[in-house]
Design an enzyme around this catalytic site. Structure first.
Site, PDB file in Angstrom:
ATOM      1  N   SER A  87       0.830  -1.199   0.000  1.00 29.35           N
ATOM      2  CA  SER A  87       0.000   0.000   0.000  1.00 29.35           C
ATOM      3  C   SER A  87       0.869   1.256   0.000  1.00 29.35           C
ATOM      4  O   SER A  87       1.764   1.393  -0.818  1.00 29.35           O
ATOM      5  CB  SER A  87      -0.965  -0.057   1.190  1.00 29.35           C
ATOM      6  OG  SER A  87      -2.050   0.811   1.005  1.00 29.35           O
ATOM      7  N   ASP A 110      -5.688  -3.753  -2.074  1.00 32.99           N
ATOM      8  CA  ASP A 110      -4.622  -3.374  -1.138  1.00 32.99           C
ATOM      9  C   ASP A 110      -3.858  -4.578  -0.585  1.00 32.99           C
ATOM     10  O   ASP A 110      -4.439  -5.525  -0.067  1.00 32.99           O
ATOM     11  CB  ASP A 110      -5.275  -2.621   0.029  1.00 32.99           C
ATOM     12  CG  ASP A 110      -4.295  -1.821   0.860  1.00 32.99           C
ATOM     13  OD1 ASP A 110      -3.217  -2.348   1.165  1.00 32.99           O
ATOM     14  OD2 ASP A 110      -4.613  -0.667   1.201  1.00 32.99           O
TER      15      ASP A 110
END
Length: 263
Positions: free
Chosen positions: A43, A155
């Protein structure tokens, strides 16, 4: 026989806006001339890992973080698989990474995403860096997933918030991990005023209740105390960066001691 030089890997963790603390951490590592032979990130940790691998000036990035407005990053859409299309942030990532491919980076770099179809971690190390980063930052419910090669990518923090295992698998002898979600959030100090707040803070609670034994595998664990910062507030860049610097400075002596003791 000369002493073998260990390969040092840096694992940078997820944490939404708290991830701005990575800027401060990396500044201190660079200032101390800590050797970094490979990098992995999830991320926002992947974003700053990529910028380090690109050779960016992190003093300049700090100034950019102070000027960054959240509205420049988000392009809202009618919800289908996410409320933010992600085109704006992908354009910014292409600009910051100079649209490079992985094989054009100065330091070997790996970024983690998760395929919702197979429920598996996906580690990118080839192709376009910005496209891989766009998948890695796709917080479920907020950013629309990235569809790629029959995969539905979100993510990387869903399965691997601090990708220590990736750094080890790619050959690091010593792992420096940065966990910007240490301690979770002080929810009493964070106002819930939007759907983004609801999703991010809910995910934070889930993450807090899930014991991540993986972080104990790091040789050095840097954990800035960011518990009072809202993971959805990019206007808190200064506090995050300063605390990242402080936590990194406290780890420098330990890093060099471990490197010197390596056999």
């Amino acid at each position: 026989m000369p002493k073998q030089k260990p390969k040092v890997g840096l694992a940078l963790g997820a944490g939404a806006a708290k991830g701005l603390a990575h800027i401060g951490v990396i500044q201190e590592l660079l200032k101390a001339k800590v050797p970094i032979d490979l990098i992995a990130g999830s991320s926002i940790g992947g974003v700053f890992g990529a910028l380090l691998a690109c050779g960016h000036d992190f003093e300049r990035l700090e100034r950019l973080a102070f000027e960054m407005k959240q509205k420049l990053l988000f392009d809202l859409t009618v919800p289908r698989m996410g409320i933010i299309k992600g085109n704006k942030i992908e354009e910014l990532l292409r600009l910051l990474t100079q649209n490079k491919n992985f094989d054009q980076l100065d330091i070997p770099f790996y970024v983690v995403a998760v395929d919702l179809i197979e429920g598996e971690k996906v580690v990118f190390d080839s192709g376009n860096v910005a496209k891989a980063l766009r998948a890695s930052v796709a917080i479920p419910g907020i950013f629309q997933p990235v569809i790629m090669d029959e995969k539905v990518l979100v993510d990387g923090a869903v399965l691997d918030r601090v990708p220590i295992s990736v750094v080890k698998e790619k050959g690091a002898d010593i792992v420096i991990a940065v966990d910007v979600k240490f301690g979770g959030c002080d929810h009493k100090k964070n106002k819930v005023t939007s759907i983004i707040d609801v999703i991010i803070l809910s995910l934070d609670i889930i993450d807090r209740e899930t014991v991540n034994k993986n972080i104990l595998r790091a040789d050095v664990l840097i954990q800035p105390d960011l518990s009072d910062l809202n993971p959805n507030n990019f206007d808190q860049a200064h506090q995050g960066i300063v605390r990242g610097k402080t936590a990194a400075r406290q780890a420098i002596d330990t890093i060099f001691r471990i490197i010197d003791q390596f056999e």
